[in-house]
Design an enzyme around this catalytic site. Sequence first.
Site: not given
Length: 170
Positions: A141, A129, A81
Amino acid sequence: MKTNRLKKSLLGITLSVSLFVSISIMGAPQAAHAATANTTTTAASTSVSGKAGSIIALGKNYLGVRYNFGAQKGVTSSFDCSSFTQYVYGKNGISLPRSSQAQSQVGSYVPRNQLQPGDLVFFYSPIHHVGIYIGNGKIMHTYGSPGVTISDMNSGWWSTHYKTARRVIK
Protein backbone atom coordinates in the site's frame (compact mmCIF):
# COMPACT_ATOMS: atom_id res chain seq x y z
CA MET A 1 9.41 36.55 -24.50
CA LYS A 2 12.27 34.33 -25.75
CA THR A 3 12.86 33.18 -22.16
CA ASN A 4 9.22 32.09 -21.87
CA ARG A 5 9.42 30.14 -25.13
CA LEU A 6 12.68 28.48 -24.00
CA LYS A 7 11.10 27.49 -20.66
CA LYS A 8 8.08 25.99 -22.43
CA SER A 9 10.33 24.08 -24.84
CA LEU A 10 12.46 22.68 -22.01
CA LEU A 11 9.33 21.69 -20.09
CA GLY A 12 7.94 19.91 -23.15
CA ILE A 13 11.20 18.04 -23.74
CA THR A 14 11.43 17.05 -20.06
CA LEU A 15 7.86 15.75 -20.01
CA SER A 16 8.39 13.82 -23.25
CA VAL A 17 11.55 12.16 -21.96
CA SER A 18 9.86 11.33 -18.63
CA LEU A 19 6.90 9.76 -20.41
CA PHE A 20 9.18 7.74 -22.69
CA VAL A 21 11.24 6.46 -19.75
CA SER A 22 8.10 5.57 -17.76
CA ILE A 23 6.61 3.63 -20.66
CA SER A 24 9.92 1.84 -21.28
CA ILE A 25 10.28 0.82 -17.64
CA MET A 26 6.67 -0.34 -17.30
CA GLY A 27 6.53 -2.19 -20.61
CA ALA A 28 9.23 -4.85 -20.18
CA PRO A 29 8.55 -6.11 -16.64
CA GLN A 30 4.82 -6.55 -17.27
CA ALA A 31 5.41 -8.80 -20.25
CA ALA A 32 7.87 -10.92 -18.29
CA HIS A 33 5.44 -11.38 -15.41
CA ALA A 34 2.51 -12.16 -17.66
CA ALA A 35 4.50 -14.90 -19.39
CA THR A 36 5.23 -16.81 -16.19
CA ALA A 37 2.72 -19.16 -14.62
CA ASN A 38 3.94 -18.50 -11.07
CA THR A 39 5.31 -15.25 -9.73
CA THR A 40 7.18 -15.38 -6.44
CA THR A 41 6.30 -12.62 -4.02
CA THR A 42 9.55 -11.90 -2.22
CA ALA A 43 8.07 -10.22 0.83
CA ALA A 44 5.48 -12.94 1.32
CA SER A 45 7.83 -15.78 0.30
CA THR A 46 4.93 -17.67 -1.24
CA SER A 47 4.23 -18.48 -4.86
CA VAL A 48 1.33 -16.49 -6.28
CA SER A 49 0.02 -17.35 -9.72
CA GLY A 50 -2.31 -15.84 -12.26
CA LYS A 51 -3.85 -12.39 -12.05
CA ALA A 52 -3.02 -11.92 -8.33
CA GLY A 53 0.64 -12.61 -9.09
CA SER A 54 0.61 -10.09 -11.94
CA ILE A 55 -1.04 -7.43 -9.76
CA ILE A 56 1.48 -7.96 -6.96
CA ALA A 57 4.44 -8.00 -9.34
CA LEU A 58 3.30 -4.77 -11.01
CA GLY A 59 2.70 -3.13 -7.64
CA LYS A 60 6.22 -4.04 -6.50
CA ASN A 61 7.61 -2.13 -9.49
CA TYR A 62 6.38 1.01 -7.71
CA LEU A 63 7.86 0.35 -4.24
CA GLY A 64 9.20 3.66 -2.93
CA VAL A 65 7.10 5.86 -5.25
CA ARG A 66 6.01 8.84 -3.19
CA TYR A 67 2.62 9.26 -1.56
CA ASN A 68 0.45 12.18 -2.64
CA PHE A 69 -3.08 12.50 -1.27
CA GLY A 70 -5.48 13.05 -4.16
CA ALA A 71 -2.99 11.81 -6.77
CA GLN A 72 -4.51 11.84 -10.23
CA LYS A 73 -5.82 8.66 -11.82
CA GLY A 74 -3.24 7.02 -14.08
CA VAL A 75 -0.29 9.07 -12.82
CA THR A 76 2.61 6.87 -11.67
CA SER A 77 5.00 9.49 -10.27
CA SER A 78 2.96 9.53 -7.05
CA PHE A 79 -0.03 7.65 -5.66
CA ASP A 80 -2.48 7.78 -2.83
CA CYS A 81 -3.78 4.46 -1.53
CA SER A 82 -6.79 4.15 -3.80
CA SER A 83 -5.13 5.52 -6.95
CA PHE A 84 -2.42 2.88 -6.43
CA THR A 85 -4.90 -0.01 -6.20
CA GLN A 86 -7.00 1.44 -9.03
CA TYR A 87 -3.91 1.64 -11.25
CA VAL A 88 -2.40 -1.82 -10.67
CA TYR A 89 -5.75 -3.63 -10.83
CA GLY A 90 -6.74 -1.59 -13.90
CA LYS A 91 -3.55 -2.61 -15.70
CA ASN A 92 -4.67 -6.19 -15.05
CA GLY A 93 -8.18 -5.73 -16.46
CA ILE A 94 -10.03 -5.04 -13.20
CA SER A 95 -11.79 -1.69 -13.02
CA LEU A 96 -12.03 -0.15 -9.54
CA PRO A 97 -13.70 3.06 -8.39
CA ARG A 98 -11.41 5.95 -7.35
CA SER A 99 -11.93 6.11 -3.57
CA SER A 100 -11.11 3.50 -0.93
CA GLN A 101 -14.66 3.81 0.44
CA ALA A 102 -16.12 3.03 -3.01
CA GLN A 103 -13.59 0.21 -3.56
CA SER A 104 -14.77 -1.37 -0.30
CA GLN A 105 -18.17 -1.94 -1.92
CA VAL A 106 -17.04 -3.92 -4.99
CA GLY A 107 -16.37 -7.64 -5.29
CA SER A 108 -17.29 -9.98 -2.47
CA TYR A 109 -16.65 -9.89 1.27
CA VAL A 110 -13.73 -11.97 2.55
CA PRO A 111 -13.28 -12.88 6.24
CA ARG A 112 -9.86 -11.89 7.58
CA ASN A 113 -8.90 -15.53 8.20
CA GLN A 114 -9.58 -16.38 4.53
CA LEU A 115 -7.54 -13.67 2.82
CA GLN A 116 -5.76 -14.63 -0.39
CA PRO A 117 -3.06 -12.72 -2.28
CA GLY A 118 -4.70 -10.09 -4.47
CA ASP A 119 -7.56 -9.33 -2.06
CA LEU A 120 -8.18 -5.69 -1.21
CA VAL A 121 -7.87 -4.90 2.52
CA PHE A 122 -9.40 -1.83 4.15
CA PHE A 123 -8.59 0.14 7.28
CA TYR A 124 -10.20 2.69 9.64
CA SER A 125 -13.84 3.22 10.44
CA PRO A 126 -15.17 4.81 8.34
CA ILE A 127 -12.97 3.29 5.66
CA HIS A 128 -10.38 5.62 4.16
CA HIS A 129 -7.36 3.39 3.46
CA VAL A 130 -6.87 0.42 1.12
CA GLY A 131 -4.02 -1.98 0.44
CA ILE A 132 -3.34 -5.18 -1.48
CA TYR A 133 -2.97 -8.39 0.52
CA ILE A 134 0.18 -10.16 -0.77
CA GLY A 135 0.23 -13.19 1.55
CA ASN A 136 1.73 -14.16 4.91
CA GLY A 137 0.04 -11.26 6.68
CA LYS A 138 1.68 -8.63 4.44
CA ILE A 139 0.04 -5.78 2.56
CA MET A 140 1.35 -3.55 -0.19
CA HIS A 141 0.00 0.00 0.00
CA THR A 142 1.04 3.63 0.11
CA TYR A 143 0.92 6.28 2.79
CA GLY A 144 3.01 9.11 4.22
CA SER A 145 6.77 9.20 3.97
CA PRO A 146 7.50 5.62 2.94
CA GLY A 147 5.31 5.94 -0.16
CA VAL A 148 4.50 2.58 -1.74
CA THR A 149 5.62 0.02 0.81
CA ILE A 150 4.96 -3.40 2.31
CA SER A 151 3.68 -3.65 5.90
CA ASP A 152 2.73 -6.40 8.33
CA MET A 153 -1.02 -6.12 8.83
CA ASN A 154 -1.03 -8.56 11.74
CA SER A 155 0.86 -6.35 14.17
CA GLY A 156 0.77 -2.83 15.48
CA TRP A 157 -1.34 -0.08 14.00
CA TRP A 158 -2.43 -1.98 10.88
CA SER A 159 -3.75 -4.89 12.94
CA THR A 160 -5.81 -2.72 15.28
CA HIS A 161 -7.26 -0.58 12.47
CA TYR A 162 -8.17 -3.38 10.04
CA LYS A 163 -11.81 -3.07 8.96
CA THR A 164 -12.69 -5.50 6.13
CA ALA A 165 -11.56 -7.12 2.87
CA ARG A 166 -12.98 -7.67 -0.61
CA ARG A 167 -12.14 -10.13 -3.35
CA VAL A 168 -12.27 -8.60 -6.82
CA ILE A 169 -10.25 -11.22 -8.70
CA LYS A 170 -12.49 -13.88 -10.19
